[in-house]
Design a protein around this motif. Structure first.
Motif, PDB file in Angstrom:
ATOM      1  N   ASP A 203      32.637  54.342  44.022  1.00 62.73           N
ATOM      2  CA  ASP A 203      32.287  55.278  42.949  1.00 62.73           C
ATOM      3  C   ASP A 203      31.524  54.594  41.815  1.00 62.73           C
ATOM      4  O   ASP A 203      30.712  55.234  41.140  1.00 62.73           O
ATOM      5  N   LYS A 204      31.791  53.310  41.596  1.00 58.97           N
ATOM      6  CA  LYS A 204      31.029  52.587  40.575  1.00 58.97           C
ATOM      7  C   LYS A 204      29.590  52.369  41.041  1.00 58.97           C
ATOM      8  O   LYS A 204      28.637  52.587  40.290  1.00 58.97           O
ATOM      9  N   LEU A 414      25.887  51.867  34.283  1.00 55.89           N
ATOM     10  CA  LEU A 414      27.033  50.972  34.144  1.00 55.89           C
ATOM     11  C   LEU A 414      26.728  49.912  33.097  1.00 55.89           C
ATOM     12  O   LEU A 414      25.688  49.249  33.172  1.00 55.89           O
ATOM     13  N   GLU A 418      31.513  47.258  33.212  1.00 51.21           N
ATOM     14  CA  GLU A 418      31.667  47.966  34.478  1.00 51.21           C
ATOM     15  C   GLU A 418      31.027  47.184  35.621  1.00 51.21           C
ATOM     16  O   GLU A 418      31.567  47.110  36.728  1.00 51.21           O
ATOM     17  N   LEU A 422      32.784  45.680  39.014  1.00 50.40           N
ATOM     18  CA  LEU A 422      32.210  45.945  40.336  1.00 50.40           C
ATOM     19  C   LEU A 422      31.968  44.646  41.100  1.00 50.40           C
ATOM     20  O   LEU A 422      32.321  44.538  42.292  1.00 50.40           O
ATOM     21  N   SER A 470      37.252  53.947  38.673  1.00 49.59           N
ATOM     22  CA  SER A 470      36.353  54.983  38.160  1.00 49.59           C
ATOM     23  C   SER A 470      37.028  55.846  37.111  1.00 49.59           C
ATOM     24  O   SER A 470      36.410  56.234  36.123  1.00 49.59           O
TER      25      SER A 470
END
Length: 485
Positions: A203-204, A414, A418, A422, A470
């Motif tokens: 989802d990222k 992002l 974030e 990831l 997320s």
């Protein structure tokens, strides 16, 4: 009700309690009731149930007829029943694919497309395999229509697979299983791992992927490289997360679903990739398309033609536009070129194909395979076939690597925090996958740790996913990608 919703796990908890309370011989009934309830909940239009029932009814009765004709010498009659059953049971799928191809950009009218059942592409392949296996005599028909319905609609795998064979699943579904704490804990581990893959990686990555792919040509060159790499990883982790959650949920009920992935990005060739990627589909295509066409029995030219047809069918199964067909054909061309190279090398430089590859050679082959697969994924994800060609050209013609060092990359949805999460999540996946590729059984090793270590790990994993996943950054969970095929 999605596989990641609280409603789904509340439903699952109730189903597990009912399943283990019932006497063994009746436990399959709770699975049937749960599967039908789940399917009813996820239908966008309740009329879809009639299309599902139509396919199930046709397949059920054609299966009974084929079983009765088992000892008959009338091959024509048996084949007529087989093709009739396949044709009518998969009519909704064929109509949806053909309609989209014929209508082109206009697409199927919304009032018709809403009637296409969820999981249509997956359960249609199950039904085809069921009829063919009865025809070949490898399985015996299921005379109980309710048990047959359970096989076709088993809720953990109906949306995204894996695509089970009746022979693999019948004993798992119909024989009641004893409650075992070991199964429950292994199931919980798989679900947590599936959530990690979904919320910490897939989802990222989708934020960046959607920004670039949905706004071409605003982003060119290195932007596309970043999005293409992330999409390759997003698709893998998204699909793997769903099948992992499905395996975990099934394991809690004592049911074992087959693995659908075997670390495909460790492949050293495209042929090897298809032995590891979506394995239930790959085996289905081999057994019900490639081999019936003749496989490799009638010479090299025929083999390559069969390969083109098989992967063309794979592309059409994935989507109903030119880009998907080209994507499938591209994978067959990759394999044909690989075999041509192997034959030439074997003839002129046999040492290239006979000697044991070094670690460096293996890594080079893996990188090369990932690159070829990634280019094909660009075609798969782009808005259209024409757009995909423009994006691929931009990857090699537009030179702007400085975006990786001037914070431009953090304007794709992002921020640096974030992105850091990831990257760390991807590194963890890489470490675990490397250990598994080396033969280390992570879950068996984990099971040997004391109870305090195990539960601290569970709680830390859940906390990390909740905070850094997320949801933690305010994103909504994306739909599972393969649920749309």
């Amino acid at each position: 009700m999605s596989y990641t919703s609280l409603e789904y796990f509340a439903f699952l908890l109730l189903l597990i309690i009912v399943y283990y309370i019932l006497p063994k011989r009746f436990r399959w009934m709770s699975l049937l009731a749960g599967s039908l309830f789940f399917y009813w909940q996820i239908m966008t239009d309740k009329r879809q149930i009639f299309i599902l029932l139509f396919s199930l009814t046709v397949t059920y009765f054609c299966g009974l007829i084929l079983q009765k004709l088992k000892k008959s010498s009338n091959i024509i009659k048996k084949r007529l029943i087989l093709f009739t059953g396949i044709g009518f049971s998969t009519l909704p799928l064929l109509a949806e694919k053909a309609g989209s191809l014929l209508l082109g950009n206009k697409g199927i009218p919304e009032n018709i497309s809403i009637l296409i059942p969820v999981g249509l592409s997956f359960y249609s392949l199950q039904l085809i395999a069921y009829l063919v296996d009865i025809y070949k005599g490898t399985i015996t028909v299921q005379v109980n229509p309710l048990k047959f319905t359970l096989f076709a609609t088993f809720f953990p795998q109906i949306i995204q697979g894996p695509i089970p064979r009746y022979g693999q699943l019948k004993s798992e579904l119909f024989e009641g299983h004893d409650f075992k704490q070991e199964n429950l804990m292994k199931g919980i581990q798989l679900v947590i791992w599936g959530f990690f893959l979904k919320f910490m990686i897939a989802d990222k990555a989708s934020i960046v992927v959607n920004t670039v792919f949905d706004n071409f040509p605003a982003y060119r060159g290195t932007y596309i490289w970043v999005a293409a790499i992330l999409y390759s990883l997003q698709l893998y982790t998204d699909f793997l997360s769903c099948t992992t959650i499905s395996q975990g949920v099934s394991k809690m009920l004592g049911i074992n679903l087959t693995d659908n992935f075997n670390r495909p990005y460790f492949s050293t060739s495209v042929k090897d990739f298809w032995r590891r990627w979506h394995m239930s589909l790959s085996l289905w295509l081999r057994d019900y398309i490639y081999i019936p066409l003749g496989g490799n029995k009638f010479g090299l030219g025929r083999k390559w033609l069969n390969l083109l047809v098989t992967f063309g069918v794979s592309g059409l199964w994935h989507g109903d536009s030119l880009k998907y067909i080209f994507w499938g054909l591209l994978h067959s061309v990759y394999q044909i070129c690989g075999e041509m190279y192997f034959r030439v090398a074997k003839k002129h430089k046999p040492e290239l194909v006979t000697k044991e590859p070094t670690a460096i050679t293996t890594h080079v082959r893996r990188i090369r395979t990932f690159f070829l697969v990634m280019i094909a994924w660009v075609v798969f994800r782009a808005a259209s076939f024409k757009t995909s060609l423009k994006m691929i050209r931009s990857m090699f013609s537009d030179f702007n690597p400085w975006i990786l060092g001037d914070d431009s990359i953090f304007n794709l949805g992002l921020g640096w925090k974030e992105f850091a999460v990831l990257i760390l999540a991807l590194l963890l996946l890489l470490v675990i996958s490397t250990k598994q590729e080396a033969g280390v059984k992570i879950r068996d090793w984990f099971a040997k740790q004391n109870i305090a270590v195990r539960w601290i790990t569970y709680l830390l994993a859940i906390w990390s996913i909740w905070i850094f996943g997320s949801y933690g950054f305010g994103f909504n969970a994306q739909d599972f990608i393969y649920g749309g095929f």
